[in-house]
Design a protein around this motif. Structure first.
Motif, PDB file in Angstrom:
ATOM      1  N   TRP A 182      -4.532   5.681   4.282  1.00 14.24           N
ATOM      2  CA  TRP A 182      -5.113   5.029   3.113  1.00 14.24           C
ATOM      3  C   TRP A 182      -6.422   5.692   2.683  1.00 14.24           C
ATOM      4  O   TRP A 182      -6.699   5.852   1.491  1.00 14.24           O
ATOM      5  CB  TRP A 182      -5.362   3.551   3.426  1.00 14.24           C
ATOM      6  CG  TRP A 182      -6.069   2.818   2.342  1.00 14.24           C
ATOM      7  CD1 TRP A 182      -7.397   2.529   2.269  1.00 14.24           C
ATOM      8  CD2 TRP A 182      -5.490   2.295   1.142  1.00 14.24           C
ATOM      9  NE1 TRP A 182      -7.689   1.856   1.115  1.00 14.24           N
ATOM     10  CE2 TRP A 182      -6.525   1.699   0.400  1.00 14.24           C
ATOM     11  CE3 TRP A 182      -4.191   2.279   0.624  1.00 14.24           C
ATOM     12  CZ2 TRP A 182      -6.304   1.088  -0.837  1.00 14.24           C
ATOM     13  CZ3 TRP A 182      -3.975   1.669  -0.596  1.00 14.24           C
ATOM     14  CH2 TRP A 182      -5.022   1.091  -1.313  1.00 14.24           C
TER      15      TRP A 182
ATOM     16  N   THR B 230       0.817  -1.218   0.000  1.00 17.24           N
ATOM     17  CA  THR B 230       0.000   0.000   0.000  1.00 17.24           C
ATOM     18  C   THR B 230       0.850   1.267   0.000  1.00 17.24           C
ATOM     19  O   THR B 230       0.337   2.364   0.225  1.00 17.24           O
ATOM     20  CB  THR B 230      -0.907   0.026   1.257  1.00 17.24           C
ATOM     21  OG1 THR B 230      -0.068  -0.007   2.414  1.00 17.24           O
ATOM     22  CG2 THR B 230      -1.874  -1.150   1.274  1.00 17.24           C
TER      23      THR B 230
ATOM     24  N   ARG C 209       0.436   2.109  -4.674  1.00 15.02           N
ATOM     25  CA  ARG C 209      -0.630   3.038  -5.076  1.00 15.02           C
ATOM     26  C   ARG C 209      -0.466   3.493  -6.521  1.00 15.02           C
ATOM     27  O   ARG C 209      -1.450   3.655  -7.237  1.00 15.02           O
ATOM     28  CB  ARG C 209      -0.609   4.266  -4.171  1.00 15.02           C
ATOM     29  CG  ARG C 209      -1.025   3.938  -2.756  1.00 15.02           C
ATOM     30  CD  ARG C 209      -0.994   5.196  -1.915  1.00 15.02           C
ATOM     31  NE  ARG C 209      -0.896   4.853  -0.501  1.00 15.02           N
ATOM     32  CZ  ARG C 209      -0.936   5.737   0.468  1.00 15.02           C
ATOM     33  NH1 ARG C 209      -1.046   7.021   0.196  1.00 15.02           N
ATOM     34  NH2 ARG C 209      -0.855   5.350   1.726  1.00 15.02           N
TER      35      ARG C 209
ATOM     36  N   ALA D 176      -7.891   6.295  -1.009  1.00 15.38           N
ATOM     37  CA  ALA D 176      -8.967   5.406  -1.451  1.00 15.38           C
ATOM     38  C   ALA D 176     -10.189   6.205  -1.903  1.00 15.38           C
ATOM     39  O   ALA D 176     -10.875   5.818  -2.857  1.00 15.38           O
ATOM     40  CB  ALA D 176      -9.339   4.443  -0.329  1.00 15.38           C
TER      41      ALA D 176
END
Lengths: 217, 217
Positions: A41, A8, A13, A45
């Motif tokens: 995150w 992540t 990403r 997201a």
């Protein structure tokens, strides 16, 4: 294509965002879904509503192609968590570099010279078709190469399976890469991982990560 | 300038020939003058009447700049033969790579990762100003870079002494190099020596040694 991106961080990403933009179905794998959601995150997201988050195993299970975008240290544990059965038969694009920062900067390589992280992963997961690629440039250039010299620079693929290298080369080409050089089998990953020491020095010297090498021939 | 080139192989001859062509006074150093004269040296020497042959110590004694064009294995012995006193204060352009062919092809590096041959030489001869350069491309391109893409590719210098790097950069520029990148101190020689593994794979893949990297930025 269904793509699982394990990791992540910046690389994960970048790959996930670009692959989704190109129409792929993307799931990002993480060690601890709740911890990732509680971190930074959420903001990313929110900008990428089509991308889902899952544990490494769930992310990998349904994927056609898996991307190892974890740190070098974390790669084998993450792939163990993904599971040998889930990875069996699949193409694994390995972007990780075995950097060892334990003695400070510049880091050394924890696997080097007569072995490489790419080979270690291939040995650990013999039924998986490992292709080392994209570990030689910064995340943003991996996925948007045309921003530098209109893409007139080189990337490399290393792996034992010709079809797997073809699949990765197609993905790289769809990102905008114009010069994907097939170096040979997975042992050639030693060469690209050993580019990191000069990459890190050039980064310091040039004051930007937005550079790459071109093989002039 | 009086230039001593230690080593009678492909690299030594290329540097010696080019330096003489550019008007420098060139002497080539060898371990055993008689044995070198008895070998294939004669033919080359006949084409280069201005270039003299001498033992490593005699070659080095009167030089302004010394070039290490020996094999990686032979570098420290050759420099020992040249003599620490003869080398003291001088610029030493180190082109050697620590390649180990004992396990076959591709070779590994006998010094790597947290050390380099360049650093070993600098430690062994602390009064000499070592500059690592030109170890990243084939001999003919070292001295005639314009034959490839009109010289639009990169070479590197690593060393602790800014004046020494300037002197080497001037020599490289006189050869025709257009992009000489100063990576930093002698520890950055790790990065250029660690380019050899990918260089060797590219050599196999491209089927020619007439290629080089360009740092696109």
């Amino acid at each position: 294509m269904r793509i699982a991106v394990l990791g992540t961080g910046m690389v994960g990403r970048a790959i996930a965002g670009r692959a989704a933009e190109l129409g792929h179905q993307v799931v990002v794998g993480t060690r601890d879904v709740d911890a990732t959601r509680d971190g930074e995150w959420g903001e990313w997201a929110a900008d990428h509503p089509g991308i889902t988050l899952a544990g490494h195993a769930d992310a990998t299970a349904e994927a056609d192609l898996v991307v190892n975008a974890t740190n070098g240290d974390g790669s084998l544990p993450a792939l163990d968590a993904a599971g040998a059965e889930n990875l069996a038969g699949k193409v694994l694009l390995d972007i990780a570099n075995p950097l060892d920062f334990s003695q400070g900067f510049p880091p050394t390589l924890s696997v080097v010279n007569d072995d490489s992280l790419g080979e270690r992963i291939q040995r650990a997961f013999p039924r998986t078709r490992v292709v080392k690629a994209l570990n030689t440039l910064t995340a943003d250039l991996m996925v948007h190469p045309r921003q530098l010299a209109d893409g007139d620079h080189s990337v490399f693929v290393s792996g034992d399976d010709a079809d797997a290298k073809r699949a990765v080369t197609e993905l790289l080409t769809s990102f905008g890469h114009t010069d994907v050089i097939d170096l040979g089998d997975i042992t050639t990953a030693r060469g690209t991982e050993m580019l990191l020491p000069i990459w890190l020095r050039l980064y310091g010297r040039l004051g930007t990560a937005l550079f790459n090498v071109k093989v002039v021939r």
